[in-house]
Write a protein that holds these residues in place. Structure first.
Motif, PDB file in Angstrom:
ATOM      1  N   ALA A  16      94.843  -0.134 -55.634  1.00 51.53           N
ATOM      2  CA  ALA A  16      94.448   0.001 -54.378  1.00 51.53           C
ATOM      3  C   ALA A  16      93.296  -1.006 -54.223  1.00 51.53           C
ATOM      4  CB  ALA A  16      94.224   1.344 -53.897  1.00 51.53           C
ATOM      5  N   ASN A  17      92.488  -1.382 -55.108  1.00 48.75           N
ATOM      6  CA  ASN A  17      91.609  -2.358 -54.802  1.00 48.75           C
ATOM      7  C   ASN A  17      91.837  -3.788 -54.913  1.00 48.75           C
ATOM      8  OD1 ASN A  17      89.692  -0.225 -54.451  1.00 48.75           O
ATOM      9  ND2 ASN A  17      89.513  -0.069 -56.830  1.00 48.75           N
ATOM     10  N   ILE A  18      93.274  -4.182 -55.134  1.00 45.90           N
ATOM     11  CA  ILE A  18      93.347  -5.556 -55.211  1.00 45.90           C
ATOM     12  C   ILE A  18      93.349  -6.076 -53.930  1.00 45.90           C
ATOM     13  CG2 ILE A  18      95.432  -7.087 -55.972  1.00 45.90           C
ATOM     14  CD1 ILE A  18      96.200  -4.942 -58.190  1.00 45.90           C
ATOM     15  N   THR A  19      92.605  -7.279 -53.833  1.00 43.47           N
ATOM     16  CA  THR A  19      92.718  -8.058 -52.580  1.00 43.47           C
ATOM     17  C   THR A  19      93.347  -9.128 -52.498  1.00 43.47           C
ATOM     18  OG1 THR A  19      90.666  -9.100 -53.108  1.00 43.47           O
ATOM     19  CG2 THR A  19      90.284  -6.881 -52.270  1.00 43.47           C
ATOM     20  N   SER A 112      87.708  -7.689 -55.202  1.00 41.78           N
ATOM     21  CA  SER A 112      86.739  -8.479 -54.892  1.00 41.78           C
ATOM     22  C   SER A 112      85.255  -7.789 -54.726  1.00 41.78           C
ATOM     23  CB  SER A 112      87.012  -8.659 -53.288  1.00 41.78           C
ATOM     24  OG  SER A 112      85.969  -9.533 -52.544  1.00 41.78           O
ATOM     25  N   PRO A 113      84.235  -8.643 -55.696  1.00 43.91           N
ATOM     26  CA  PRO A 113      84.443  -9.533 -56.499  1.00 43.91           C
ATOM     27  C   PRO A 113      85.554  -9.112 -57.737  1.00 43.91           C
ATOM     28  CG  PRO A 113      82.249  -8.782 -56.854  1.00 43.91           C
ATOM     29  CD  PRO A 113      83.052  -7.966 -55.816  1.00 43.91           C
ATOM     30  N   ASP A 114      85.778 -10.426 -58.471  1.00 43.70           N
ATOM     31  CA  ASP A 114      86.450  -9.935 -59.822  1.00 43.70           C
ATOM     32  C   ASP A 114      85.678  -8.883 -60.532  1.00 43.70           C
ATOM     33  OD1 ASP A 114      86.898 -10.491 -62.545  1.00 43.70           O
ATOM     34  OD2 ASP A 114      87.844 -12.240 -62.204  1.00 43.70           O
ATOM     35  N   GLY A 115      86.846  -7.879 -60.791  1.00 44.41           N
ATOM     36  CA  GLY A 115      85.935  -6.497 -61.503  1.00 44.41           C
ATOM     37  C   GLY A 115      85.407  -7.178 -63.004  1.00 44.41           C
ATOM     38  N   HIS A 129      70.509 -11.485 -59.196  1.00 44.62           N
ATOM     39  CA  HIS A 129      70.297 -13.158 -59.238  1.00 44.62           C
ATOM     40  C   HIS A 129      71.560 -13.870 -58.815  1.00 44.62           C
ATOM     41  CE1 HIS A 129      66.553 -11.982 -61.252  1.00 44.62           C
ATOM     42  NE2 HIS A 129      67.150 -11.683 -62.187  1.00 44.62           N
ATOM     43  N   VAL A 130      72.634 -12.790 -58.315  1.00 43.15           N
ATOM     44  CA  VAL A 130      73.829 -13.452 -57.895  1.00 43.15           C
ATOM     45  C   VAL A 130      73.743 -14.501 -56.657  1.00 43.15           C
ATOM     46  CG1 VAL A 130      76.256 -13.159 -57.123  1.00 43.15           C
ATOM     47  CG2 VAL A 130      75.198 -11.915 -58.994  1.00 43.15           C
ATOM     48  N   ARG A 131      74.221 -15.648 -56.699  1.00 41.81           N
ATOM     49  CA  ARG A 131      74.039 -16.551 -55.392  1.00 41.81           C
ATOM     50  C   ARG A 131      75.345 -16.707 -54.749  1.00 41.81           C
ATOM     51  NH1 ARG A 131      74.590 -22.390 -57.497  1.00 41.81           N
ATOM     52  NH2 ARG A 131      73.140 -21.436 -58.906  1.00 41.81           N
ATOM     53  N   GLU A 132      76.537 -16.616 -55.751  1.00 43.04           N
ATOM     54  CA  GLU A 132      77.720 -16.823 -55.175  1.00 43.04           C
ATOM     55  C   GLU A 132      78.826 -15.994 -56.021  1.00 43.04           C
ATOM     56  OE1 GLU A 132      80.974 -20.186 -52.993  1.00 43.04           O
ATOM     57  OE2 GLU A 132      78.943 -20.645 -53.804  1.00 43.04           O
ATOM     58  N   TYR A 133      79.610 -15.483 -55.496  1.00 44.58           N
ATOM     59  CA  TYR A 133      80.957 -15.208 -56.299  1.00 44.58           C
ATOM     60  C   TYR A 133      81.963 -16.004 -55.855  1.00 44.58           C
ATOM     61  CZ  TYR A 133      79.424 -10.712 -58.665  1.00 44.58           C
ATOM     62  OH  TYR A 133      78.650  -9.949 -59.652  1.00 44.58           O
ATOM     63  N   ARG A 134      82.838 -16.849 -56.677  1.00 46.78           N
ATOM     64  CA  ARG A 134      84.003 -17.466 -56.448  1.00 46.78           C
ATOM     65  C   ARG A 134      84.970 -16.894 -57.494  1.00 46.78           C
ATOM     66  NH1 ARG A 134      81.864 -23.668 -56.611  1.00 46.78           N
ATOM     67  NH2 ARG A 134      80.257 -23.719 -55.231  1.00 46.78           N
ATOM     68  N   PRO A 135      86.116 -17.048 -57.027  1.00 41.92           N
ATOM     69  CA  PRO A 135      87.287 -16.201 -57.669  1.00 41.92           C
ATOM     70  C   PRO A 135      87.296 -16.644 -59.221  1.00 41.92           C
ATOM     71  CG  PRO A 135      88.366 -17.446 -55.678  1.00 41.92           C
ATOM     72  CD  PRO A 135      86.706 -17.819 -55.592  1.00 41.92           C
ATOM     73  N   LEU A 179      81.669 -17.563 -66.337  1.00 47.10           N
ATOM     74  CA  LEU A 179      83.123 -17.559 -66.194  1.00 47.10           C
ATOM     75  C   LEU A 179      83.586 -16.589 -67.194  1.00 47.10           C
ATOM     76  CD1 LEU A 179      82.197 -20.776 -65.901  1.00 47.10           C
ATOM     77  CD2 LEU A 179      84.331 -20.853 -64.861  1.00 47.10           C
ATOM     78  N   ALA A 180      84.099 -15.436 -67.059  1.00 48.11           N
ATOM     79  CA  ALA A 180      84.553 -14.482 -68.066  1.00 48.11           C
ATOM     80  C   ALA A 180      85.972 -14.738 -68.243  1.00 48.11           C
ATOM     81  CB  ALA A 180      84.772 -13.186 -67.363  1.00 48.11           C
ATOM     82  N   GLY A 181      86.168 -14.471 -69.680  1.00 49.74           N
ATOM     83  CA  GLY A 181      87.595 -14.814 -70.393  1.00 49.74           C
ATOM     84  C   GLY A 181      87.899 -16.214 -70.609  1.00 49.74           C
ATOM     85  N   TYR A 182      89.173 -16.717 -70.389  1.00 53.14           N
ATOM     86  CA  TYR A 182      89.628 -17.939 -70.651  1.00 53.14           C
ATOM     87  C   TYR A 182      89.511 -18.826 -69.659  1.00 53.14           C
ATOM     88  CZ  TYR A 182      92.598 -21.489 -73.195  1.00 53.14           C
ATOM     89  OH  TYR A 182      93.036 -22.718 -73.755  1.00 53.14           O
ATOM     90  N   ARG A 183      88.511 -19.114 -69.162  1.00 55.34           N
ATOM     91  CA  ARG A 183      88.240 -19.973 -67.656  1.00 55.34           C
ATOM     92  C   ARG A 183      87.260 -21.192 -68.232  1.00 55.34           C
ATOM     93  NH1 ARG A 183      87.087 -14.839 -63.600  1.00 55.34           N
ATOM     94  NH2 ARG A 183      89.455 -14.650 -62.945  1.00 55.34           N
ATOM     95  N   GLY A 184      86.955 -21.395 -69.972  1.00 55.64           N
ATOM     96  CA  GLY A 184      86.337 -22.459 -70.058  1.00 55.64           C
ATOM     97  C   GLY A 184      86.870 -23.707 -70.113  1.00 55.64           C
TER      98      GLY A 184
END
Length: 268
Positions: A16-19, A112-115, A129-135, A179-184
């Motif tokens: 239900a939380n998927i945006t 939203s934001p990425d859990g 300290h968050v400035r901005e959440y991006r996808p 960047l969490a996970g395989y986003r490097g």
């Protein structure tokens, strides 16, 4: 009296939380078990191993929510090939436990934001300290500190035996891209560094010939630039731990726990 909570009830609450739209086909699905079974307890985990499923069963939980898959690949077999020996044995033993296993990968990354990212930010104590959440990333302005000290704080907060860095340990950083996970991969990280959105990148994992090489060359040229590599599971496990907290609020009548598997790779 609380209404009957089935496996499907919990799945519906999770989705239900998927945006944003999930990939098609999505890897999120009930991998083992009956969707109509009443839930006696819930366990969240990063990797739903046999050990985790056995621990869940011993705790009286019959629903495991894992982030990654069961059978050593991101996608289920789609080509009709036969099961390998270890896959077959694992499936049989999981089915014998009578524990349902639901995979929540694509969906939680589209909260939203990425859990997963939000859970990592919270575990690091950086929510303020968050400035901005991006996808794909969270941009932060953390208190200025040398790379060495930031890395040591991360090790302590995440309970890690080690992590890897690139850049001069004494260089002071404050503008972070997480960047969490395989986003490097370089296609995501290098634009953040080039644009000065961040001077320190922290990620789970990625190709070693891309971002680490960029950071090494940049540091040698004289550009203030740093990298901290956590490990894939190490960067995403906090998000599944945070999910357990959310589920406890949604289903207060059901015991919910988070279980952390030991690292699959060890240091000699």
């Amino acid at each position: 009296m609380n209404p009957l909570t089935t496996v499907q009830t919990v799945i519906d609450a999770l989705t239900a939380n998927i945006t944003a739209a999930r990939p098609e086909p999505t890897v999120d699905k009930l991998l083992i078990g009956d969707p109509n079974a009443p839930v006696s307890g819930i366990v969240t985990t990063f990797m739903p191993t046999l050990s985790i499923a056995r621990q869940a069963a011993s705790l009286g939980a019959n629903l495991v929510i894992g982030h990654e898959g069961l059978f050593f690949s991101h996608h289920e077999r789609l080509d009709g090939s036969s099961e390998g020996e270890i896959e077959r044995i694992k499936r049989q033993q999981l089915e014998a436990l009578e524990v349902a296993i639901f995979r929540l990968h694509d969906g939680i990354h589209r909260y939203s934001p990425d859990g997963i990212t939000e859970g990592l930010v919270a575990k690091l104590g950086w929510s303020d300290h968050v400035r901005e959440y991006r996808p794909e990333a969270c941009l932060l302005d953390i208190p200025s500190a040398p790379l060495r000290d930031i890395a040591e704080e991360i090790k302590t907060r995440l309970g890690l035996a080690c992590l890897r860095i690139s850049g001069r340990p004494e260089t002071v950083f404050s503008r972070v891209a997480l960047l969490a996970g395989y986003r490097g991969g370089g296609t995501l990280t290098i634009p953040l560094l080039e644009s000065k959105d961040a001077d320190l990148v922290i990620y789970g994992e990625g190709p070693e010939w891309e971002t680490p090489e960029y950071v090494r060359e940049a540091a040698r040229i004289g550009r203030q630039c740093g990298l901290i590599v956590l490990g894939h599971a190490e960067s995403e496990d906090p998000g599944m731990e945070r999910l357990a907290e959310s589920l406890s609020g949604l289903f207060p009548h059901i015991p919910v726990r988070h279980l952390r598997e030991e690292a699959s790779l060890r240091i000699l």
